[in-house]
Enzyme design. Structure first.
Site, PDB file in Angstrom:
ATOM      1  CG  HIS A   1      -2.199  -0.703   1.035  1.00 28.94           C
ATOM      2  ND1 HIS A   1      -3.086  -0.393   0.024  1.00 28.94           N
ATOM      3  CD2 HIS A   1      -2.760  -1.736   1.732  1.00 28.94           C
ATOM      4  CE1 HIS A   1      -4.141  -1.194   0.104  1.00 28.94           C
ATOM      5  NE2 HIS A   1      -3.964  -2.033   1.127  1.00 28.94           N
TER       6      HIS A   1
ATOM      7  CB  CYS B   1      -2.128   3.464  -4.499  1.00 29.23           C
ATOM      8  SG  CYS B   1      -3.132   2.049  -5.011  1.00 29.23           S
TER       9      CYS B   1
END
Length: 407
Positions: free
Chosen positions: A219, A275
């Site tokens: 992440h 991301c």
């Protein structure tokens, strides 16, 4: 009438002594010799001598008889025990197993003890590899197992990158530090502390011609910039396994740890499959490439903070721009895999010897676009509004179509 006594002096002269005389003096050497008072004294002295001789004989005879007596005692059988004690001894003997059965039980007991022992615990504390080597890498893969925001394929991405570096790029397996949730050692779990430690290890003592690789699959996110060094007012960050309690690792720290220490001649390649990862290394130059292959460099820094190296080169290939979400797709392998990691490895393998950075970027973008178009044909798949494509950032501007990619 008593007769005279003959006495011999020390000088050898014989002298004649009258009866009853207690001493006599030699006429030659004038030595005085003491005489016994009577024959009774002489007899007593002789008797004492005889008694001493007899006592010595008795002692000598006893010493000769003792070994014979000990041998006779040892040769005699022990006395029989009382009836009650003898009966108890017989019962004990009857209760004992035969020798063969007893030997078999003794053999089985160690085996049973070995089978009952638990297996040795895994080696928990392993020393880090030596930081001194021309090629070394840190690889992080986080699936966040058991969390509501868990991912699929990030640990698989990390393992694929390790295989690629070892088999294709010649990295020694001992010079790769792997951090995933599947590792046994607590030092290899991708917590904030361990990722920080691994980044410091990667650049420790770096020298000219060193090739360093930092790969992260997990992440990524953005948060407010508080020191005014970001053009868009947002800091990019990586989310370690314990980010809920320990916090995230923001781009300012990553730049200070990985980028600033690079000396002249050393090169760092970062592959970030996450991301909001476009400028997560906070490198000052961003390569903006269009679909037709045309590109231009864009300055990213704001303020007076220096974001470059100490003479070396840092290049980052990110999965998407800062405001975008990265993609993962099962089209490549049939399982969920990071689009960035898979397309990067495939592009390097198929580009031929010494490809340029521009060639690699075009191959990666083409592979991702093709995968997205195939997924769009699936009625159950909801495609994002904008397709995320890899982004290249660097510590310095260069001609991406002339500069060779060397890892």
């Amino acid at each position: 009438m008593a007769s005279r006594r003959e006495v011999r002096c020390r000088c050898g002269r014989w002298m004649s002594a009258q009866p009853g005389v207690s001493s006599i003096q030699c006429s030659t050497c004038h030595t005085v010799t003491q005489l016994s008072s009577s024959l009774v004294d002489i007899a007593r002295g002789a008797n004492r001598v005889l008694q001493g001789i007899q006592q010595l004989r008795r002692q000598h005879k006893q010493q000769q008889q003792q070994p014979q007596q000990q041998q006779q005692i040892m040769a005699q059988p022990p006395p029989p025990p009382p009836k009650r004690q003898h009966k108890q001894q017989q019962q004990q003997i009857m209760a004992q197993p035969p020798p063969r059965r007893q030997h078999k039980q003794q053999q089985q007991q160690p085996q049973q003890q070995i089978m009952a022992q638990p297996p040795p615990p895994p080696k928990l504390l392993e020393p880090l590899p030596s930081p001194f080597g021309k090629k070394r890498a840190v690889i992080c893969g986080l699936d966040y197992k058991g969390k509501s925001y868990s991912l699929e394929g990030c640990i698989s991405d990390a393992k694929s990158m390790r295989t690629f570096l070892v088999k294709q790029m010649g990295f020694p397996i001992d010079s790769i530090l792997m951090l995933t949730e599947d590792e046994a050692s607590p030092q290899r779990i991708p917590t904030k502390k361990n990722i920080r430690k691994a980044m410091r290890w990667l650049v420790e003592g770096n020298r000219a011609r060193d090739s360093l690789v930092f790969h992260y699959s997990g992440h990524g996110s953005q948060q407010k910039d508080y020191n005014g060094d970001e053009v868009d007012g947002q800091d990019e960050a990586l989310a370690p396994l314990d980010h809920e309690t320990e916090g995230k690792i923001i781009d300012d720290e990553i730049n200070k740890t990985l980028v600033r220490p690079l000396v002249h001649g050393a090169k760092l390649h970062a592959v970030i499959d996450a991301c909001n990862s476009g400028t997560v290394l906070d490198l000052p130059s961003v390569c903006r490439m269009e679909r037709n292959g045309f590109y231009e460099w864009e300055r990213q820094t704001s303020g007076r903070t220096y974001k470059g190296t100490n003479g070396g080169t840092a290049i980052c290939l990110s999965a998407c721009d800062d405001h975008e979400a990265s993609g993962y797709t099962p089209v490549f392998t049939g399982k969920n895999a990071g689009a960035m990691t898979y397309s990067f490895i495939k592009a390097v393998k198929t580009a031929g010897p010494a490809p340029t950075y521009g060639h690699l970027l075009n191959l990666m973008c083409s592979a991702i676009r093709e995968a997205q178009s195939r997924l769009a044909r699936d009625e159950n798949y909801t495609s994002p509004e904008e397709t995320a494509e890899p982004l290249l950032t660097s510590s310095e501007e260069f001609d991406i179509y002339a500069t060779k990619f060397v890892l």
